[in-house]
Design a protein around this motif. Structure first.
Motif, mmCIF file in Angstrom:
data_model
loop_
_atom_site.group_PDB
_atom_site.id
_atom_site.type_symbol
_atom_site.label_atom_id
_atom_site.label_comp_id
_atom_site.label_asym_id
_atom_site.label_seq_id
_atom_site.Cartn_x
_atom_site.Cartn_y
_atom_site.Cartn_z
ATOM 1 N N PHE A 72 0.813 -1.214 0.000
ATOM 2 C CA PHE A 72 0.000 0.000 0.000
ATOM 3 C C PHE A 72 0.846 1.263 0.000
ATOM 4 N N SER A 73 2.111 1.121 -0.249
ATOM 5 C CA SER A 73 3.031 2.245 -0.187
ATOM 6 C C SER A 73 2.816 3.203 -1.354
ATOM 7 N N ILE A 74 3.174 4.467 -1.120
ATOM 8 C CA ILE A 74 3.106 5.459 -2.198
ATOM 9 C C ILE A 74 4.170 5.149 -3.245
ATOM 10 N N TRP A 75 5.339 4.683 -2.794
ATOM 11 C CA TRP A 75 6.414 4.269 -3.687
ATOM 12 C C TRP A 75 6.643 2.772 -3.513
ATOM 13 N N PRO A 76 5.847 1.925 -4.153
ATOM 14 C CA PRO A 76 5.987 0.479 -3.922
ATOM 15 C C PRO A 76 7.356 -0.065 -4.339
ATOM 16 N N GLY A 77 7.957 0.512 -5.361
ATOM 17 C CA GLY A 77 9.280 0.049 -5.786
ATOM 18 C C GLY A 77 10.332 0.277 -4.720
ATOM 19 N N GLU A 78 10.293 1.449 -4.096
ATOM 20 C CA GLU A 78 11.243 1.753 -3.019
ATOM 21 C C GLU A 78 10.988 0.869 -1.800
ATOM 22 N N SER A 79 9.714 0.578 -1.528
ATOM 23 C CA SER A 79 9.384 -0.280 -0.386
ATOM 24 C C SER A 79 9.888 -1.694 -0.604
ATOM 25 N N VAL A 80 9.693 -2.222 -1.793
ATOM 26 C CA VAL A 80 10.188 -3.571 -2.094
ATOM 27 C C VAL A 80 11.710 -3.580 -2.058
ATOM 28 N N HIS A 81 12.320 -2.530 -2.566
ATOM 29 C CA HIS A 81 13.781 -2.410 -2.527
ATOM 30 C C HIS A 81 14.274 -2.433 -1.081
ATOM 31 N N PHE A 82 13.604 -1.693 -0.196
ATOM 32 C CA PHE A 82 13.973 -1.682 1.218
ATOM 33 C C PHE A 82 13.803 -3.065 1.846
ATOM 34 N N LEU A 83 12.673 -3.704 1.566
ATOM 35 C CA LEU A 83 12.394 -5.015 2.172
ATOM 36 C C LEU A 83 13.356 -6.088 1.707
#
Length: 139
Positions: A72-83
Motif C-alpha cells: 500500500f506504499s506510495i512508492w511500492p518500488g522503493e518499499s520492495v527495494h527496502f524489504l
C-alpha cells in the motif's frame, strides 16, 4: 572486531573516503565474517536477558508492519527495494549487536566505533560538498 569493522564501513562510508574502495563490498565481507563468528560461538555467548524481550517483540512487530504495509506504499518500488535489500542487513546488524553486547566494555567499544564512523561520515560529507544547497535523490 568484525562488528566494529562493519559499523565503521557501513555507517562511516569509508568506501567514499578512500578512492577505489567504493567498488568493493567491504560491508558485506565484514558482516559475513561477523555472522560466521557469531554462529560459531553462539553457544558460548550468554542468553539475552528477560528485559530485552519487550524490545525484541516490538522490533518484530515493526518488521511485520513494514512487510504488511509495503503493497500500500506510495512508492511500492522503493518499499520492495527496502524489504529485499536493506531490511535483512539491518536485522542482521541488530541481532549481532544484541547478541554480542553483554558487557559494558563491549557496548563502550560499539559506541566508540559509532563516534569514529560519524566523524568519517562527516568528513565524507564535507569532502563532497561543493557549495550550494543540498538535495536528495530519494526519500
Amino acid at each position: 572486531m568484525a562488528y566494529s569493522a562493519f559499523l565503521l564501513i557501513a555507517v562511516g562510508r569509508v568506501g567514499e573516503l578512500v578512492p577505489g574502495l567504493g567498488s568493493l563490498p567491504l560491508a558485506k565481507i565484514a558482516m559475513g565474517i561477523g555472522l560466521t563468528l557469531l554462529i560459531v560461538k553462539w553457544k558460548r555467548l550468554p542468553e539475552l536477558s528477560a528485559i530485552t524481550a519487550p524490545f525484541s517483540r516490538t522490533a518484530l512487530a515493526m518488521v511485520a508492519l513494514a512487510v504488511l504495509t509495503a503493497p500500500f506504499s506510495i512508492w511500492p518500488g522503493e518499499s520492495v527495494h527496502f524489504l529485499t535489500l536493506q531490511l535483512p542487513v539491518i536485522a542482521a546488524a541488530v541481532i549481532m549487536c544484541c547478541k554480542i553486547s553483554y558487557t559494558w566494555d563491549i557496548l563502550r567499544g560499539i559506541m566508540r566505533t559509532l563516534v569514529v564512523a560519524a566523524v568519517a561520515m562527516a568528513l565524507a560529507a564535507l569532502w563532497s560538498f561543493h557549495g550550494g544547497r543540498a538535495d536528495s535523490t530519494s526519500s
